[in-house]
Scaffold this active site. Structure first.
Site, PDB file in Angstrom:
ATOM      1  N   GLU A  39       2.190 -75.215-108.980  1.00 56.03           N
ATOM      2  CA  GLU A  39       3.570 -74.973-108.512  1.00 56.03           C
ATOM      3  C   GLU A  39       4.631 -75.112-109.606  1.00 56.03           C
ATOM      4  OE1 GLU A  39       5.421 -77.583-105.800  1.00 56.03           O
ATOM      5  OE2 GLU A  39       5.273 -79.306-107.132  1.00 56.03           O
ATOM      6  N   ASN A  67       6.188 -77.308-102.755  1.00 55.79           N
ATOM      7  CA  ASN A  67       7.594 -76.993-102.503  1.00 55.79           C
ATOM      8  C   ASN A  67       8.197 -76.051-103.558  1.00 55.79           C
ATOM      9  OD1 ASN A  67       7.103 -79.527-103.991  1.00 55.79           O
ATOM     10  ND2 ASN A  67       9.318 -79.571-104.256  1.00 55.79           N
ATOM     11  N   HIS A  68       7.581 -75.992-104.750  1.00 58.79           N
ATOM     12  CA  HIS A  68       8.131 -75.115-105.801  1.00 58.79           C
ATOM     13  C   HIS A  68       7.525 -73.711-105.811  1.00 58.79           C
ATOM     14  CE1 HIS A  68      10.847 -77.860-107.811  1.00 58.79           C
ATOM     15  NE2 HIS A  68       9.931 -78.802-107.741  1.00 58.79           N
TER      16      HIS A  68
HETATM   17 FE   FE2 Z   1       5.025 -80.525-108.749  1.00 59.02          FE
HETATM   18 FE   FE2 Z   2       5.999 -80.483-105.500  1.00 57.14          FE
END
Ligand code: FE2
Ligand code: FE2
Length: 271
Positions: A39, A67-68
């Site tokens: 990520e 999340n990225h």
């Molecule tokens: Fe990360």
């Molecule tokens: Fe993360």
């Protein structure tokens, strides 16, 4: 089977180190399968098609994220065409890409890999426990030879809970996202391998992979500061090697792997 899972790859130096070491590790540790979390592979933020190709070319089988995942927006149109690049399974319905896949290895076993994202101190998202539970019920061990969970999250309590929630049903529950390795590798009571966080593959002379001066100034001055920049010193590759039981599909062992850079080295026993 022996599997290697590496934590969040942060930036070019770490990417190059992983690409350089994976072929040798595959050989020397007799690895059947390699998973990395990608990520942060693109300069600390997101991942691109070119980087995926570079990692696959080095012998990586599956890339997980977190999340990225969407930081490099072009990946949104690419991800549907790449079954080996996963995004968290508990994103809302209709999100591009896949949250899990079932992959074959050369001798024949089928390995299920699922990427899920935690909720505590993270963006609001669908229930990861329900999503993983549905998948465990659909593909119990026996129907697949290994079931690997990359649980991407901030809170150690939520990650440990996912470990126990899957204990005896999954081969391994592996934490990612914090960019700092924990020392709690173990087999849980019912045979699932667990570690709260693998740590990042990145330069540890930094603040979780970002240049330390800029990152520290943000805390000290409490002013909008310079943009965070990835740290490109010698990286440490951080991951874990898991050995599976061919009959039960549960884990026989889990060992930390740390190579290069600022952290003390750790190598799993040779097969
Ligand atoms: Fe990360
Ligand atoms: Fe993360």
């Amino acid at each position: 089977m022996r599997l290697l899972i590496c934590g969040d790859i942060v930036g070019r130096a770490a990417r190059e180190a992983v690409a350089r070491e994976v072929p040798r590790l595959r050989r020397e540790l007799k690895l059947d399968f390699v998973i990395v979390n990608g990520e942060n592979a693109a300069h600390g933020f997101g991942i691109t098609e070119t980087i995926c190709a570079e990692l696959y070319g080095a012998g990586v089988d599956v890339i997980t994220t977190g999340n990225h995942v969407w930081d490099r927006r072009e990946i949104m149109t690419y991800i549907d065409g790449d079954a080996r690049l996963l995004r968290p399974i508990n994103f809302p319905p209709g999100t591009p890409g896949n949250g899990f896949g079932i992959y074959g290895t050369t001798p024949g076993p089928r390995i299920l890999v699922v990427n899920a994202m935690a909720r505590l101190f993270m963006d609001a998202i669908d229930d990861p426990f329900a999503a993983v539970d549905r998948l465990l019920n659909t593909y119990p061990l026996g129907s697949v030879d290994a079931f690997i969970v990359d649980f991407h999250g901030e809170a150690t309590s939520e990650k440990t809970s996912m470990g126990h929630f899957c204990d005896g049903r999954a081969t391994a529950v592996i934490g990612t996202h914090s960019h700092v390795p924990t020392a709690d590798h173990r087999l849980l009571a019912n045979g699932t391998a667990y570690v709260t966080d693998l740590g990042m593959c990145g330069d540890y002379d930094s603040v979780i992979g970002m240049q330390k001066d800029i990152a520290v100034a943000r805390f000290v001055k409490k002013l909008p500061g310079e943009r965070l920049e990835v740290a490109l010193g010698e990286p440490t590759i951080c991951g874990a090697v898991i050995e599976t039981d061919p009959v039960s599909g549960l884990a026989r062992g889990i060992w930390p792997l740390r190579l290069g850079g600022k952290l003390d080295a750790a190598l799993p026993p040779l097969p």
